[in-house]
Design an enzyme around this catalytic site. Structure first.
Site, PDB file in Angstrom:
ATOM      1  CE  LYS A 152      40.251  36.688  45.772  1.00  0.00           C
ATOM      2  NZ  LYS A 152      41.107  38.471  44.848  1.00  0.00           N
ATOM      3  CB  SER A 176      37.478  39.682  43.707  1.00  0.00           C
ATOM      4  OG  SER A 176      38.483  39.301  43.515  1.00  0.00           O
ATOM      5  CB  SER A 206      40.724  42.138  43.448  1.00  0.00           C
ATOM      6  OG  SER A 206      39.475  42.696  41.963  1.00  0.00           O
TER       7      SER A 206
END
Length: 517
Positions: free
Chosen positions: A94, A169, A193
């Site tokens: 990420k 997210s 998330s």
């Protein structure tokens, strides 16, 4: 090449260690898959065109890309250790984790072009175990969002239906794993998330206990809630990655690791285990298909010998309200550092420092980030601190106490992961409250700091899809007491085997070529 991409991480690592497949060939297959990204899941991939300066040997010395040690892992990615439990395995990261010399944006324009001088501890643990960085994945800006539509670099598409969101997210990481663009990925979970996008994309997502994994080098959103965790295709791979990632880090005073480490799960039944179903679940707003899958999964737990017990979490319904005071308050403080002075974007301010600050933050931050900064600043302002932030922290304490009470009676708490399957792109962008409610089932565990795992339990049609709508994944969430990850993974492994999600869906799985346009 397709056969290589079908292997789980554990299977591939074992075959590489045994010499049955080549690490070079395996890595090349995944780099080719990542290069073919049509989901906007990646913001950078290891074979990109950038000439980067990388710490090749982990010795703090940099060499320009193409110089130093030659590696088969892409000319602009850190070289992994030659051996270890993840030797030869590419992992998507990420874009909230700093990676030395590699662009790190946190999904924001304000960090466009930023190349950190150091690498996050979690990423270093992966490379020390032999893994290599496959790419940096798209995300909601500064991890603020539940749909991955808040990225400054465009939304990520759900590999099951490209007209729908992958969740957020960490949507880029989830979509990369579910879409066959990475064998596993690293994400972060502040209020859901990891678990929510895992649910919407039909894969496994694990949020460990707060403090199990170092947060050093993980760009902060809400420091008392942020936690790193893996996305994988199955529970065994999640355990393998957690075993590498967990541990105390002298660079993060909140990290403590998991005593005894993590072993690969082998359990096949749930005999003797008690699973708590919150009484309040009956009053929650759920899609009919999600409720049906949840109830069928509860029945499967009983078939495996588990006992279902009704419990109560009386303060969990206030979790969203408390979270959206605490998280923005911490974000407003953490994001104060992005001012155009030290790194990232700087907008000219006609030689006036204050004007430069204002223009940089106005142009650099997106709408959702600005909204949360304003909410957080207000909650912390003089005269309102006790009324809002202080009260929210009291609710947080009550929620943690509710879980303590529940775990005195049961081994696990179970809920759906998300109240719905993946919704359409743009469906909730104009209604922040509706968007926030996607985390209704995941936020309480984050506030309590306890571990939870989401695993795919079945398929359901979306209620917004009408006749002929595609069947989409439904996630099932299991939560455990703090630092009980081993017990949690064992139970999830047994349930995963009984559910047989991957076998039931078969070739319709996106990573097997079943993605829908």
């Amino acid at each position: 090449m397709a056969d290589l991409l079908d292997l789980t991480v554990a299977e591939a690592a074992a075959k590489i260690a045994a010499g049955e497949i080549s690490a070079d060939e395996y890595g090349a297959a995944w780099r080719a898959a990542a290069a073919g990204d049509e989901l906007n899941a990646y913001l950078w991939t290891a074979d990109g065109a950038d000439a980067l300066e990388t710490d090749w040997n982990g010795d703090g010395e940099s060499a320009p890309a193409g110089e130093g040690d030659a590696t088969p892992y892409g000319s602009n990615a850190p070289a992994p250790a030659a051996s270890g439990p993840l030797a030869g395995i590419p992992i998507a990261i990420k874009d909230i984790f700093t990676t030395q010399g590699i662009p790190t944006t946190a999904g924001s324009r304000i960090l466009e072009g930023y190349r950190p001088p150091y690498t996050a501890s979690a990423v270093r643990r992966l490379t020390a175990a032999g893994a290599h960085v496959l790419g940096k994945t798209n995300m909601d800006e500064f991890a603020m969002g539940s749909s991955n539509e808040n990225s400054a670099y465009g939304p990520v598409l759900n590999p099951w239906d490209r007209g729908r969101v992958p969740g957020g997210s960490s949507g880029g990481s989830a979509a990369a794993v579910a879409g066959g663009l990475a064998p596993a990925a690293l994400g972060t979970d502040t209020g859901g998330s990891i678990r929510q996008p895992a649910s919407l994309c039909g894969i496994v997502g694990l949020k460990p206990t707060y403090g199990a994994i170092s947060r050093f080098g993980m760009i902060a959103f809400a420091s008392s809630l942020d936690q790193c965790g893996p996305f994988t295709r199955d529970v065994t791979d999640a355990a393998l990655l957690l075993g590498v990632l967990q541990g105390k880090d002298p660079l993060d005073s909140t990290s403590v690791g998991i005593e005894g480490g993590i072993a690969l799960p082998t359990r096949e039944d749930l005999a003797g285990l008690r699973f708590g179903v919150p009484r309040e679940l009956g009053e929650a707003t759920l899609d009919a298909g999600v409720r049906a899958v949840f109830e069928a999964t509860v029945a499967r737990i009983e078939e495996l010998g588990g006992q279902i017990v009704e419990i109560t979490l009386p303060h969990a319904e206030h979790g969203i309200s408390a979270y959206y005071v605490i998280a923005p308050a911490e974000a407003s403080s953490n994001l104060a550092r992005f001012d155009g002075v030290r790194y990232g974007l700087r907008e000219a301010g006609d030689e006036d420092l204050i004007e430069m600050y204002e223009r940089t933050r106005s142009e650099g931050f997106g709408a959702e980030v600005k909204r949360r900064i304003m909410l957080g600043t207000y909650a912390l302002s003089s005269g309102y601190y006790d009324a809002y932030y202080g009260q929210a922290q009291k609710v947080r304490t009550r929620i943690a106490q509710d879980f303590d009470t529940a775990f005195a009676e049961v081994d696990f708490v179970i809920t759906p992961t998300s109240p719905s399957v993946a919704f359409g792109l743009g469906a909730k962008t104009d209604d922040p409250l509706a968007m926030y409610l996607n985390d209704f089932f995941t936020v309480p565990m984050s506030l309590a700091g306890i571990p939870a795992i989401a695993l795919p339990a079945g398929l359901a049609a979306p209620e917004d899809g009408g006749a002929g709508a595609p069947q989409l994944p439904v996630g099932f969430q299991i939560a455990a007491p703090a630092f009980a990850e081993q017990k949690l993974l064992d139970a999830a492994h047994a349930l995963e085997g009984a559910l047989g999600f991957a076998a039931a869906v078969g070739d319709a799985l996106p990573w097997k070529g079943g993605a829908r346009a």
